[in-house]
Design a protein around this motif. Structure first.
Motif, short mmCIF file in Angstrom:
data_model
loop_
_atom_site.label_atom_id
_atom_site.label_comp_id
_atom_site.label_asym_id
_atom_site.label_seq_id
_atom_site.Cartn_x
_atom_site.Cartn_y
_atom_site.Cartn_z
N HIS A 1 0.87 -1.17 0.00
CA HIS A 1 0.00 0.00 0.00
C HIS A 1 0.91 1.23 0.00
CE1 HIS A 1 -3.74 -2.21 1.17
NE2 HIS A 1 -2.82 -3.09 1.50
N VAL A 2 0.86 1.99 -1.08
CA VAL A 2 1.74 3.15 -1.22
C VAL A 2 0.96 4.42 -0.89
CG1 VAL A 2 3.25 4.47 -2.76
CG2 VAL A 2 3.13 1.98 -2.98
N SER A 3 1.53 5.21 0.00
CA SER A 3 0.93 6.50 0.36
C SER A 3 0.84 7.39 -0.87
CB SER A 3 1.79 7.19 1.43
OG SER A 3 1.79 6.46 2.62
N GLY A 4 -0.02 8.40 -0.78
CA GLY A 4 -0.21 9.31 -1.89
C GLY A 4 1.10 9.95 -2.35
N GLN A 5 1.31 9.90 -3.65
CA GLN A 5 2.49 10.51 -4.27
C GLN A 5 2.03 11.76 -5.00
OE1 GLN A 5 5.78 8.92 -3.83
NE2 GLN A 5 4.34 8.22 -2.27
N THR B 1 -6.07 5.34 -6.42
CA THR B 1 -7.02 6.38 -6.08
C THR B 1 -6.34 7.70 -6.40
OG1 THR B 1 -7.92 5.04 -4.28
CG2 THR B 1 -8.46 7.39 -4.26
N GLY B 2 -6.93 8.43 -7.34
CA GLY B 2 -6.34 9.67 -7.82
C GLY B 2 -7.15 10.87 -7.39
N PHE B 3 -6.45 11.88 -6.90
CA PHE B 3 -7.06 13.14 -6.48
C PHE B 3 -6.57 14.25 -7.40
CE2 PHE B 3 -6.43 10.33 -2.90
CZ PHE B 3 -7.68 10.29 -2.32
N VAL C 1 -11.07 11.38 -8.27
CA VAL C 1 -11.95 12.33 -7.59
C VAL C 1 -11.38 13.74 -7.60
CG1 VAL C 1 -12.94 10.54 -6.10
CG2 VAL C 1 -10.95 11.81 -5.34
N SER C 2 -12.28 14.68 -7.41
CA SER C 2 -11.90 16.09 -7.34
C SER C 2 -11.51 16.46 -5.92
CB SER C 2 -13.11 16.95 -7.77
OG SER C 2 -12.81 18.32 -7.63
N ALA C 3 -10.59 17.40 -5.81
CA ALA C 3 -10.22 17.96 -4.52
C ALA C 3 -10.19 19.48 -4.67
CB ALA C 3 -8.85 17.44 -4.08
N ALA C 4 -10.68 20.17 -3.66
CA ALA C 4 -10.67 21.63 -3.70
C ALA C 4 -9.25 22.17 -3.56
CB ALA C 4 -11.55 22.19 -2.59
N ALA C 5 -8.39 21.39 -2.90
CA ALA C 5 -6.98 21.75 -2.73
C ALA C 5 -6.21 20.48 -2.40
CB ALA C 5 -6.80 22.76 -1.62
N LEU C 6 -4.92 20.46 -2.73
CA LEU C 6 -4.05 19.34 -2.39
C LEU C 6 -2.81 19.89 -1.70
CD1 LEU C 6 -4.35 17.12 -5.62
CD2 LEU C 6 -5.22 16.61 -3.32
N PRO C 7 -2.07 19.04 -0.99
CA PRO C 7 -0.88 19.51 -0.27
C PRO C 7 0.08 20.28 -1.17
CG PRO C 7 -1.38 17.24 0.31
CD PRO C 7 -2.29 17.61 -0.82
N LEU C 8 0.58 21.37 -0.64
CA LEU C 8 1.57 22.22 -1.32
C LEU C 8 1.07 22.78 -2.65
CD1 LEU C 8 4.68 19.96 -0.60
CD2 LEU C 8 3.87 21.92 0.74
N GLY C 9 -0.24 22.71 -2.88
CA GLY C 9 -0.81 23.24 -4.11
C GLY C 9 -0.58 22.38 -5.33
N VAL C 10 -0.18 21.09 -5.14
CA VAL C 10 0.10 20.24 -6.30
C VAL C 10 -1.17 19.98 -7.10
CG1 VAL C 10 2.13 19.15 -5.27
CG2 VAL C 10 -0.13 18.08 -5.00
N ALA C 11 -0.97 19.64 -8.36
CA ALA C 11 -2.09 19.40 -9.27
C ALA C 11 -2.74 18.04 -9.05
CB ALA C 11 -1.60 19.52 -10.71
N VAL C 12 -1.93 17.02 -8.71
CA VAL C 12 -2.43 15.65 -8.61
C VAL C 12 -1.74 14.93 -7.47
CG1 VAL C 12 -2.68 13.44 -9.85
CG2 VAL C 12 -2.80 15.59 -11.13
N GLU C 13 -2.49 14.05 -6.81
CA GLU C 13 -1.93 13.11 -5.84
C GLU C 13 -2.58 11.76 -6.09
OE1 GLU C 13 -1.44 12.31 -1.02
OE2 GLU C 13 -2.32 14.20 -1.71
N ILE C 14 -1.76 10.70 -6.10
CA ILE C 14 -2.28 9.36 -6.35
C ILE C 14 -1.68 8.39 -5.34
CG2 ILE C 14 -2.54 7.47 -8.01
CD1 ILE C 14 -2.16 9.53 -10.27
N GLU C 15 -2.55 7.54 -4.77
CA GLU C 15 -2.09 6.46 -3.91
C GLU C 15 -2.41 5.14 -4.62
OE1 GLU C 15 -4.43 7.14 -0.37
OE2 GLU C 15 -6.03 5.85 -1.10
N GLY C 16 -1.74 4.06 -4.20
CA GLY C 16 -1.97 2.81 -4.90
C GLY C 16 -1.74 1.58 -4.05
N ILE C 17 -2.30 0.49 -4.53
CA ILE C 17 -2.10 -0.84 -3.95
C ILE C 17 -1.51 -1.71 -5.06
CG2 ILE C 17 -3.18 -2.83 -2.85
CD1 ILE C 17 -5.48 -0.90 -2.00
N PHE C 18 -0.45 -2.44 -4.70
CA PHE C 18 0.30 -3.23 -5.69
C PHE C 18 0.53 -4.63 -5.14
CE2 PHE C 18 1.21 1.19 -6.13
CZ PHE C 18 1.25 1.41 -7.49
#
Length: 152
Positions: A35-39, A94-96, A132-149
């Motif tokens: 399980h990889v934390s959001g990148q 899961t993509g934000f 999914v949509s996010a109103a804001a993400l950490p540090l103002g990044v455009a995208v964050e994605i977490e995953g299971i492998f």
């Protein structure tokens, strides 16, 4: 063809796995699942920031998502002692998307990650997914994605 050879063929060099930015671990291995934390979206020039649909178009958002997928693979490699060829398959993403107020094409943005993973891994890159949509993400990044492998 091995995953490492395919990445090389695509001209992709996995970066060092990004360090966590707060009090969490970058991945947790449970059995044969990682399980990889959001990148967050970044490249060699730094963070990829902005709201998709306002500051960035879908193409730029998809490119940011692709970079997240590369960071996800770097974390999987780290979880496997540096050997990305131990990756069996991508299970779920899961993509934000940091979205402008009227933006509704989040799936097209996260396709940047999904398309890259299928290009790099073939059928092993096909996965379940949420975008999914996010109103804001950490540090103002455009995208964050977490995953299971799944890994060996």
């Amino acid at each position: 063809m091995s995953i490492s050879a395919r990445l090389e063929e695509l001209g992709v060099s996995l970066p060092d796995a990004p360090a966590p930015a707060a009090n969490y671990v970058p991945f947790v291995k449970v059995g044969n699942l990682v399980h990889v934390s959001g990148q967050i979206s970044s490249n060699s020039e730094g963070l990829i920031t902005g709201k998709v649909g306002s500051d960035l178009d879908v193409t730029a958002g998809a490119a940011a998502a692709r970079q997240c997928a590369i960071s996800l693979l770097a974390q999987v490699a780290a979880a496997c002692g540096g050997d990305i060829d131990k990756l069996v398959r991508v299970v779920k993403l899961t993509g934000f998307v940091n979205s402008g107020p009227d933006f509704t094409d989040q799936p097209k943005v996260i396709n940047g990650a999904s398309d890259f993973l299928v290009e790099a891994l073939g059928d092993a890159g096909r996965h379940a997914r949420s975008a999914v949509s996010a109103a804001a993400l950490p540090l103002g990044v455009a995208v964050e994605i977490e995953g299971i492998f799944e890994v060996e």
